[in-house]
Design an enzyme around this catalytic site. Structure first.
Site, PDB file in Angstrom:
ATOM      1  CG  HIS A 163      46.205  52.551  32.963  1.00  8.62           C
ATOM      2  ND1 HIS A 163      47.265  53.397  33.208  1.00  8.62           N
ATOM      3  CD2 HIS A 163      45.685  52.026  33.885  1.00  8.62           C
ATOM      4  CE1 HIS A 163      47.149  53.343  34.602  1.00  8.62           C
ATOM      5  NE2 HIS A 163      46.374  52.557  35.135  1.00  8.62           N
TER       6      HIS A 163
ATOM      7  CG  ASN B  24      49.145  52.281  37.532  1.00 17.81           C
ATOM      8  OD1 ASN B  24      48.836  53.264  37.176  1.00 17.81           O
ATOM      9  ND2 ASN B  24      47.978  51.470  37.920  1.00 17.81           N
TER      10      ASN B  24
ATOM     11  CB  CYS C 214      44.297  54.825  35.941  1.00 21.61           C
ATOM     12  SG  CYS C 214      44.920  54.762  37.612  1.00 21.61           S
TER      13      CYS C 214
HETATM   14  N1  COA Z   1      54.560  39.977  47.207  1.00 19.23           N
HETATM   15  C1  COA Z   1      54.346  38.553  47.584  1.00 19.23           C
HETATM   16  N2  COA Z   1      53.322  37.984  47.691  1.00 19.23           N
HETATM   17  C2  COA Z   1      52.062  38.617  47.546  1.00 19.23           C
HETATM   18  C3  COA Z   1      52.141  40.177  47.161  1.00 19.23           C
HETATM   19  C4  COA Z   1      53.529  40.833  47.016  1.00 19.23           C
HETATM   20  N3  COA Z   1      53.601  42.155  46.950  1.00 19.23           N
HETATM   21  N4  COA Z   1      51.072  40.662  47.185  1.00 19.23           N
HETATM   22  C5  COA Z   1      50.110  39.630  47.258  1.00 19.23           C
HETATM   23  N5  COA Z   1      50.890  38.441  47.622  1.00 19.23           N
HETATM   24  C6  COA Z   1      50.423  37.158  47.817  1.00 19.23           C
HETATM   25  C7  COA Z   1      48.829  37.252  48.373  1.00 19.23           C
HETATM   26  O1  COA Z   1      49.051  37.279  49.798  1.00 19.23           O
HETATM   27  C8  COA Z   1      48.613  36.007  47.836  1.00 19.23           C
HETATM   28  O2  COA Z   1      48.881  34.704  49.063  1.00 19.23           O
HETATM   29  P1  COA Z   1      48.221  33.366  49.374  1.00 19.23           P
HETATM   30  O3  COA Z   1      48.012  32.685  48.143  1.00 19.23           O
HETATM   31  O4  COA Z   1      49.075  32.717  50.274  1.00 19.23           O
HETATM   32  O5  COA Z   1      46.875  34.086  50.034  1.00 19.23           O
HETATM   33  C9  COA Z   1      49.188  35.556  46.662  1.00 19.23           C
HETATM   34  O6  COA Z   1      50.477  36.594  46.714  1.00 19.23           O
HETATM   35  C10 COA Z   1      48.488  35.857  45.569  1.00 19.23           C
HETATM   36  O7  COA Z   1      47.651  36.901  45.747  1.00 19.23           O
HETATM   37  P2  COA Z   1      46.579  37.816  44.750  1.00 19.23           P
HETATM   38  O8  COA Z   1      46.226  38.964  45.133  1.00 19.23           O
HETATM   39  O9  COA Z   1      45.979  36.668  44.342  1.00 19.23           O
HETATM   40  O10 COA Z   1      47.757  38.003  43.633  1.00 19.23           O
HETATM   41  P3  COA Z   1      47.455  38.339  42.208  1.00 19.23           P
HETATM   42  O11 COA Z   1      47.885  37.480  41.021  1.00 19.23           O
HETATM   43  O12 COA Z   1      45.852  38.959  41.881  1.00 19.23           O
HETATM   44  O13 COA Z   1      48.319  39.847  41.810  1.00 19.23           O
HETATM   45  C11 COA Z   1      48.125  41.935  41.779  1.00 19.23           C
HETATM   46  C12 COA Z   1      48.227  40.961  42.749  1.00 19.23           C
HETATM   47  C13 COA Z   1      47.573  43.180  42.756  1.00 19.23           C
HETATM   48  C14 COA Z   1      49.284  42.355  41.263  1.00 19.23           C
HETATM   49  C15 COA Z   1      46.891  41.879  40.605  1.00 19.23           C
HETATM   50  O14 COA Z   1      45.623  41.524  41.481  1.00 19.23           O
HETATM   51  C16 COA Z   1      46.549  43.229  39.866  1.00 19.23           C
HETATM   52  O15 COA Z   1      47.527  43.826  39.312  1.00 19.23           O
HETATM   53  N6  COA Z   1      45.464  43.626  39.967  1.00 19.23           N
HETATM   54  C17 COA Z   1      44.744  44.790  39.132  1.00 19.23           C
HETATM   55  C18 COA Z   1      45.728  46.111  40.042  1.00 19.23           C
HETATM   56  C19 COA Z   1      45.501  47.505  38.946  1.00 19.23           C
HETATM   57  O16 COA Z   1      45.535  47.307  37.937  1.00 19.23           O
HETATM   58  N7  COA Z   1      45.371  48.293  39.985  1.00 19.23           N
HETATM   59  C20 COA Z   1      45.509  49.892  39.120  1.00 19.23           C
HETATM   60  C21 COA Z   1      44.173  49.918  38.325  1.00 19.23           C
HETATM   61  S1  COA Z   1      44.435  51.450  37.554  1.00 19.23           S
END
Ligand code: COA
Length: 318
Positions: free
Chosen positions: A239, A269, A115
């Site tokens: 980004h 993204n 990215c």
């Molecule tokens: N819909 C509903 N629930 C979801 C879900 C979805 N799409 N994805 C995950 N969950 C759930 C998880 O299972 C977890 O449940 P639990 O508490 O019962 O275990 C809960 O939501 C929290 O999950 P978590 O992974 O801690 O959420 P988060 O707040 O970290 O958000 C992302 C997840 C992926 C959105 C976030 O971590 C993120 O954006 N990370 C960076 C990713 C990124 O930028 N990547 C590209 C880089 S170039």
């Protein structure tokens, strides 16, 4: 790393273009196929819908064609094509396909820095101009939908397809690039990776944590090299991964969110395409005037990061 060397041959952006596939997938449509919801995706990412479809080369050609037309150039006069992509159609030669399709006769190569790819491509293109090229087409293009696991709710809501392009032309005077910074840390590859052919695998929380830190670090270094402060920045083009990452980075940098270019609510993204898509949107909405300082900053798998400070228009007629 570097502030642009005094006396280096400068460049300015003379055209830009974008391409997004026609097919829109809303959060509700995703929620019909997996255990997620519009509320969750909007609250945790800021993404409302994304565009899916086409080919990386096809999207790159469309964005590149628009950029060349805006610059008013005969494609045959372009000296180089740099195509950033992490979802190529072909293992190699994607930039060459774009070059051929658009009627250019020049060097053309692919760049893959995930990215951060557009930042790497943009800095490379400025380097080519510093070394004698007159006109370079820089493109970020992706079809991440082809390497996304559509059963993984941790990644499927995030990634999408699109392309953005800029034409850089040499200019009198120092040009637009005041300073830049590129970084990589291979020890963190495993938290966001894709074996050749996909799919994308990600430890979301860890990527989030590091993303904010490396974006802020890169942006601060570029500002320091340029001798400017956050108050001097008219527009930040980050980004487009997650609105909460953008919010946290802006807050730590001391740049109000109103000064950020954001399109991820509509695009998701799009990796290498996200910075040129967001920049083009800001330009199309008249948010940048000559003389403004624009901070571009990206991060991605690798992990990689990159940023630069542009003085829009190169400063001669500011
Ligand atoms: N819909 C509903 N629930 C979801 C879900 C979805 N799409 N994805 C995950 N969950 C759930 C998880 O299972 C977890 O449940 P639990 O508490 O019962 O275990 C809960 O939501 C929290 O999950 P978590 O992974 O801690 O959420 P988060 O707040 O970290 O958000 C992302 C997840 C992926 C959105 C976030 O971590 C993120 O954006 N990370 C960076 C990713 C990124 O930028 N990547 C590209 C880089 S170039």
């Amino acid at each position: 790393m570097p502030a642009t060397r005094p006396g280096a041959r400068g460049a300015v952006v003379s055209g830009w273009g974008t391409a997004l596939p026609e097919k829109v997938i809303t959060n509700d449509e995703l929620a019909a196929t997996m255990d997620t919801s519009d509320e969750w995706i909007v609250a945790r990412t800021g993404i409302r819908e994304r565009r899916i479809g086409g080919s990386t080369v096809g999207l790159a050609v469309e964005a590149g064609r628009q950029a060349i037309e805006m610059a008013g150039l005969d494609p045959a006069r372009i000296d180089g094509v740099v195509l950033a992509t992490t979802s190529p159609d072909e293992q190699w030669g994607n930039a060459a396909l774009v070059q051929n399709e658009l009627g250019m006769r020049c060097g053309a190569f692919d760049v893959n820095a995930a990215c951060s790819g557009f930042m790497y491509a943009l800095i490379t293109a400025h380097g080519m101009i510093a070394m004698g090229a007159d006109r370079v087409l820089v493109i970020g293009a992706e079809t991440l939908s082809r390497i996304t696991d559509w059963d993984d709710r941790g990644t499927a809501p995030l990634f999408a397809d699109g392309a953005g392009a800029l034409v850089l032309e040499s200019c009198e005077g120092p040009g637009q690039l005041l300073a830049w910074e590129l970084d990589a840390d291979g020890s963190a590859l495993s938290i966001l990776r894709s074996d050749v052919g996909g799919p994308i695998k990600m430890e979301g929380k860890e990527v989030f944590r590091r993303a904010v830190r490396i974006m802020v670090d890169s942006a601060q270094k570029s500002m320091r090299h340029a001798g400017v402060t956050a108050d001097d920045i008219a527009l930040i083009v980050p980004h487009q991964a997650n609105i909460r990452i953008i919010d946290a980075a802006c807050e730590r940098l001391g740049i109000e969110r109103e000064r950020a270019a954001v399109v991820l609510d509509r695009t998701g993204n799009t990796s290498s395409a996200s910075i040129p898509l967001a920049l083009a949107d800001a330009l199309d909405h008249g948010r940048v005037k000559n003389g403004d300082l624009v901070l571009l900053v990206g991060f991605g798998g690798g992990m990689t990061a990159g940023s630069c400070i542009l003085r829009w228009g190169g400063g001669l007629d500011a």
